[in-house]
Enzyme design. Structure first.
Site, mmCIF file in Angstrom:
data_model
loop_
_atom_site.group_PDB
_atom_site.id
_atom_site.type_symbol
_atom_site.label_atom_id
_atom_site.label_comp_id
_atom_site.label_asym_id
_atom_site.label_seq_id
_atom_site.Cartn_x
_atom_site.Cartn_y
_atom_site.Cartn_z
ATOM 1 N N ASP A 40 42.413 1.790 25.832
ATOM 2 C CA ASP A 40 43.093 2.916 26.461
ATOM 3 C C ASP A 40 42.327 4.185 26.147
ATOM 4 O O ASP A 40 41.723 4.313 25.078
ATOM 5 C CB ASP A 40 44.563 3.010 26.041
ATOM 6 C CG ASP A 40 44.755 3.373 24.585
ATOM 7 O OD1 ASP A 40 44.756 4.580 24.260
ATOM 8 O OD2 ASP A 40 44.916 2.452 23.760
ATOM 9 N N ASP A 129 54.440 6.332 26.906
ATOM 10 C CA ASP A 129 53.973 6.508 25.530
ATOM 11 C C ASP A 129 55.013 7.350 24.808
ATOM 12 O O ASP A 129 55.085 8.564 24.977
ATOM 13 C CB ASP A 129 52.604 7.189 25.569
ATOM 14 C CG ASP A 129 52.033 7.511 24.195
ATOM 15 O OD1 ASP A 129 52.714 7.267 23.184
ATOM 16 O OD2 ASP A 129 50.901 8.018 24.140
ATOM 17 N N GLU A 131 56.451 8.153 21.083
ATOM 18 C CA GLU A 131 55.987 7.984 19.709
ATOM 19 C C GLU A 131 56.178 9.283 18.938
ATOM 20 O O GLU A 131 56.862 10.199 19.384
ATOM 21 C CB GLU A 131 54.515 7.583 19.726
ATOM 22 C CG GLU A 131 53.645 8.559 20.507
ATOM 23 C CD GLU A 131 52.165 8.415 20.247
ATOM 24 O OE1 GLU A 131 51.780 8.455 19.063
ATOM 25 O OE2 GLU A 131 51.393 8.268 21.221
#
Length: 244
Positions: A40, A129, A131
């Site tokens: 990624d 994403d 986090e």
């Protein structure tokens, strides 16, 4: 992914002081977990040499498209289209900023700026994403129930816009801390787990296994090193949402 990389760097510096450089020999390629190699990338990597990444074994890529509702990756076109051109199965990801706007609002921003999906057999469902907050409080000022509601808003809107359930990228520690280790997304959303260690360890509740594992922040491929937990044929099934 920014916070995890910084945490890994800090840990590495501590180990160097305590154990000395001899304990920090470069990790050999055979230390990579089993699975199909991939990577990624974000704007941090700039223009990527995709032919070299393919030659080094990468068969899929996730590319950062957006964060919040005010940022788009200036290298997105080169990275997203370049990975596709060399033959990889690619997808886009969105860095969630749940303290800035609703999940549905950010899902729309993501889809409108590169995070869509097409049933061409080479495009993965977009990834959320979610986090450690790179800009402030770990859980973005939300309660565990508030975070669960925010994620629900995002994935439901992404589903409404694209017909797909988004992949969820997270760490077990953050998920436990900020959602109360909620298991409710496991039945629909593929798990992309981040853990820089020799074993994937305990997964967030509900997921019996992971789909993707980000296992290192550096290696033979640009950006973060990942594996898909299966064969290329099975990855194509995820890309197609069934047979193509």
């Amino acid at each position: 992914m920014n916070r995890l990389r910084a945490s890994a760097a800090a840990l590495l510096a501590t180990v160097m002081v305590l154990a000395g450089a001899a304990a920090l020999r470069p990790t050999s390629a055979d230390a990579a977990p089993a699975g199909l190699p991939g990577l990624d990338v974000s704007s941090y990597q700039g223009n990527v040499n995709w032919s070299a990444a393919w030659s080094n074994g990468a068969r899929f890529a996730y590319v950062k498209a957006t964060e919040g509702t005010g940022y788009t990756n200036p290298y997105f076109a080169q990275q997203y289209n370049g990975s596709y051109t060399v033959g990889m199965i690619r997808g886009a990801y969105h860095l969630a900023l749940p303290d800035r706007s609703s999940g549905a609002t950010q899902a729309n921003w993501f889809v409108d700026h590169g995070g869509g999906w097409s049933r061409d057999g080479r495009t993965l469902p977009g990834a959320l994403d979610i986090e450690y907050n790179p800009y402030g409080a770990t859980c973005y000022g939300l309660s565990q129930s508030g975070m669960r509601s925010w994620i629900t808003s995002f994935v439901n809107q992404y589903r409404a816009r694209t017909g797909r359930w988004a992949t969820i990228y997270t760490t077990t520690d953050w998920w436990s801390t900020c959602t109360g280790n909620y298991s409710g997304f496991a039945a629909t959303n593929p798990l992309w787990i981040a853990r820089y260690a020799g074993a994937v360890g305990t997964l967030p509740a509900g997921w019996p296994t992971y789909s993707f594992w980000q296992w290192s922040s550096s290696g033979v491929l640009p950006g973060d090193q990942n594996v898909w937990n299966g064969s290329l044929d099975r990855l194509k099934v995820l890309a197609c949402d069934g047979p193509c």
